[in-house]
Scaffold this active site. Structure first.
Site, PDB file in Angstrom:
ATOM      1  N   LYS A   1      27.761  35.251  38.613  1.00 19.03           N
ATOM      2  CA  LYS A   1      29.231  35.240  38.508  1.00 19.03           C
ATOM      3  C   LYS A   1      29.709  35.562  37.092  1.00 19.03           C
ATOM      4  O   LYS A   1      30.844  35.984  36.895  1.00 19.03           O
ATOM      5  CB  LYS A   1      29.775  33.910  38.998  1.00 19.03           C
ATOM      6  CG  LYS A   1      29.637  33.807  40.505  1.00 19.03           C
ATOM      7  CD  LYS A   1      30.197  32.545  41.086  1.00 19.03           C
ATOM      8  CE  LYS A   1      30.115  32.581  42.600  1.00 19.03           C
ATOM      9  NZ  LYS A   1      28.719  32.572  43.113  1.00 19.03           N
TER      10      LYS A   1
HETATM   11  C1  LIG Z   1      28.277  33.005  44.328  1.00 21.31           C
HETATM   12  C2  LIG Z   1      26.818  33.147  44.527  1.00 21.31           C
HETATM   13  C3  LIG Z   1      26.283  33.858  45.627  1.00 21.31           C
HETATM   14  C4  LIG Z   1      27.137  34.454  46.719  1.00 21.31           C
HETATM   15  O1  LIG Z   1      27.856  35.588  46.305  1.00 21.31           O
HETATM   16  P1  LIG Z   1      29.104  36.117  47.140  1.00 21.31           P
HETATM   17  O2  LIG Z   1      29.735  37.161  46.298  1.00 21.31           O
HETATM   18  O3  LIG Z   1      30.001  34.913  47.334  1.00 21.31           O
HETATM   19  O4  LIG Z   1      28.596  36.625  48.449  1.00 21.31           O
HETATM   20  C5  LIG Z   1      24.896  33.989  45.712  1.00 21.31           C
HETATM   21  N1  LIG Z   1      24.085  33.428  44.784  1.00 21.31           N
HETATM   22  C6  LIG Z   1      24.556  32.732  43.729  1.00 21.31           C
HETATM   23  C7  LIG Z   1      23.606  32.141  42.760  1.00 21.31           C
HETATM   24  C8  LIG Z   1      25.936  32.582  43.552  1.00 21.31           C
HETATM   25  O5  LIG Z   1      26.397  31.880  42.488  1.00 21.31           O
END
Ligand SMILES: *Cc1c(COP(=O)(O)O)cnc(C)c1O
Length: 499
Positions: free
Chosen positions: A113
């Site tokens: 993120k």
């Molecule tokens: C947020 C997140 C996801 C999922 O990603 P999306 O864009 O919501 O599908 C997968 N793995 C981790 C470690 C995350 O923080």
């Protein structure tokens, strides 16, 4: 390029306006009204570029109402060596001659993120300026762990903003909690809530729509905003790394010019994999997008059957950032594969809201399954995958990435497809280390240590450096001690903002 709502209820707006608003006034999500193409030669030219130059190439197309120098500034502020511990930003590792892993977790919070949330804040401030709005932006977030910390790191000390993060006091891991409590910055506030994530999220929603607060805020020149994953400003920067992976494969001679590749994406809210879809739409040579879920397998069933059904028990898994029953960004895909038919999308989303379920027509389902393939991994399989990959390649996966790798194995068995594949790795193994330790060291060893001790244990065992953001986390000063019951969330917000 302008941005329109998936629900069809507004005139096209600029990208700045779409990012400033986050969600469209009719409740829909913003998408580009028409897409541009990146010529193949331009992808080849990325071979000799660094990540920032690649980002400029892609993002100037999507954010075309910002000037080149503005975009350059956003990119420089986001993707630099203060924020990322790899100069490549999203480095590609070779696992086998067929399977590559793109590590998206070299940012300050050790999860993917960061790639979006290091970029978004500067864009938001500029977007607000462009709208002629002289207001302080107050970011309000409820977090179940990853998003809150990534948003704090992104917005810390960004002039013109303050950020307030609420987290369920006993609903996040030890590491996640300490990451937030030790957050530095002059404009950041972290508050524990006595309740679960739902209570926390409902409390934040209530604050957003509170009339009394809204009046006091505008009198003081402030407005609320959110940094959640439906904001186009979070999606756009994620498109970049798919091109970057392809350029790296070309650069290393692992693929031939023009060769199509697969991506496997551990999926929750459908943001990351949707970015891969847009990359494909603007010209990246993609064969299949493999959507990997954990036991909350709503998306797996949807891709297979065309029915989206959230009416089921929510499961808490060892890949908590994918524990989601409503994947909001799927709405954008439905709108795209239906030629921007907002009536259909509106109907499905209404059905989802009222009944918790919708069924798409065969044409929609076929279009989706011509590009997407989906499967899930259960808890046991996820742990086994971590162990097997470690034993075989001495490469340590986190639980979310392991879901992706297990689903990739299932894909190869089911289809026999030998197309070169990039698995995007969404978190450092150190971040979800109790489950990772359990997979490779056994349950007993994993349960008897704290998560902070396990950082050292794993580092020693695997010879990997602990990411800077997690090192000595338990020895850093705690900056935030405020805790409230859920009824007190509004009061706490008012006190912080001096309303
Ligand atoms: C947020 C997140 C996801 C999922 O990603 P999306 O864009 O919501 O599908 C997968 N793995 C981790 C470690 C995350 O923080």
């Amino acid at each position: 390029m302008k941005y329109i709502s998936t629900r069809g209820g507004m005139f096209p707006v600029t990208s700045a306006e779409a990012i400033r608003r986050g969600i469209a006034p009719d409740g829909g999500l913003f998408v580009p009204d028409e897409l541009f193409k990146i010529p193949y030669d331009d992808i080849v030219s990325m071979v000799d570029m660094d990540y920032r130059q690649r980002a400029r190439k892609i993002l100037s197309g999507f954010l075309n109402d910002f000037s080149d120098s503005e975009i350059e500034y956003f990119i420089l502020m986001a993707y630099n060596s203060d924020n990322f511990d790899s100069v490549k930003i999203a480095p590609l590792r070779i696992l086998t001659s067929q399977l590559f892993i793109q590590e998206l977790w070299h940012g300050p919070t050790s999860a993917f993120k960061d790639i979006a949330l290091q970029f978004l804040p500067q864009v938001m401030v500029k977007a607000s300026e462009k709208a002629g709005e002289n207001l302080e932006t107050i970011i309000l977030t409820a977090t179940s762990g990853d998003t809150g910390k990534a948003a704090l790191e992104g917005f810390k000390d960004v002039i013109g903003t303050r950020i307030i993060v609420f987290y369920p006091e006993n609903g996040v891991s030890e590491i996640q909690k300490m990451q937030m409590l030790t957050q530095e910055g002059s404009n950041v506030y972290v508050i524990g809530v006595k309740g679960n994530f739902d209570d926390t999220q409902n409390g934040v929603k209530a604050i957003f729509t509170d009339r009394d607060l809204a009046v006091k805020m505008s009198a003081k020149g402030m407005r609320f905003s959110s940094a959640n994953s439906i904001n186009w400003g979070r999606l756009a920067p994620q498109i970049v790394y798919y091109f970057s992976a392809y350029a790296d494969l070309l650069a290393t001679g692992n693929i031939k010019p023009g060769e199509k590749i697969n991506f496997v994406v551990p999926t929750g809210n459908f943001g990351n994999i949707l970015a891969a879809y847009y990359a494909c739409r603007i010209g990246l040579p993609v064969n299949k997008l493999i959507c990997a879920s954990n036991e909350n397998k709503v998306l797996t069933e949807f891709v297979k059957t065309g029915t989206y059904d959230r009416n089921r028990k929510f499961k808490m898994t060892i890949s908590p950032s994918m524990d989601i029953l409503i994947s909001s960004n799927l709405e954008r895909l439905l709108f795209e594969v239906n030629g921007h038919n907002s009536d259909k999308v509106d109907r499905w989303m209404k059905s989802l809201k009222d009944e918790g379920i919708y069924k798409v027509d065969d044409e929609t389902r076929n279009k989706i399954s011509s590009l997407f393939w989906a499967e899930y991994s259960n808890e046991k399989e996820t742990l086994e995958t971590i162990n097997n990959v470690y034993e075989e390649y001495k490469y340590l996966l986190d639980t979310h990435t392991a879901v992706g790798i297990d689903v990739y194995d299932k894909y190869v068995i089911a289809t026999g497809d030998m197309t070169k594949t990039v698995a995007v790795s969404t978190a450092s193994p150190f971040k979800f280390n109790r489950s990772v330790a359990r997979a490779i060291l056994g349950r007993e060893q994993a349960e008897k240590s704290t998560e902070f001790d396990l950082l050292e244990v794993l580092s020693k065992k695997c010879g990997m450096a602990i990411p800077p953001g997690l090192k000595n986390l338990d020895k850093r000063p705690v900056m935030h001690t405020r805790v409230t019951d859920k009824e007190g969330m509004k009061k706490a917000t008012g006190e912080i903002l001096d309303l």
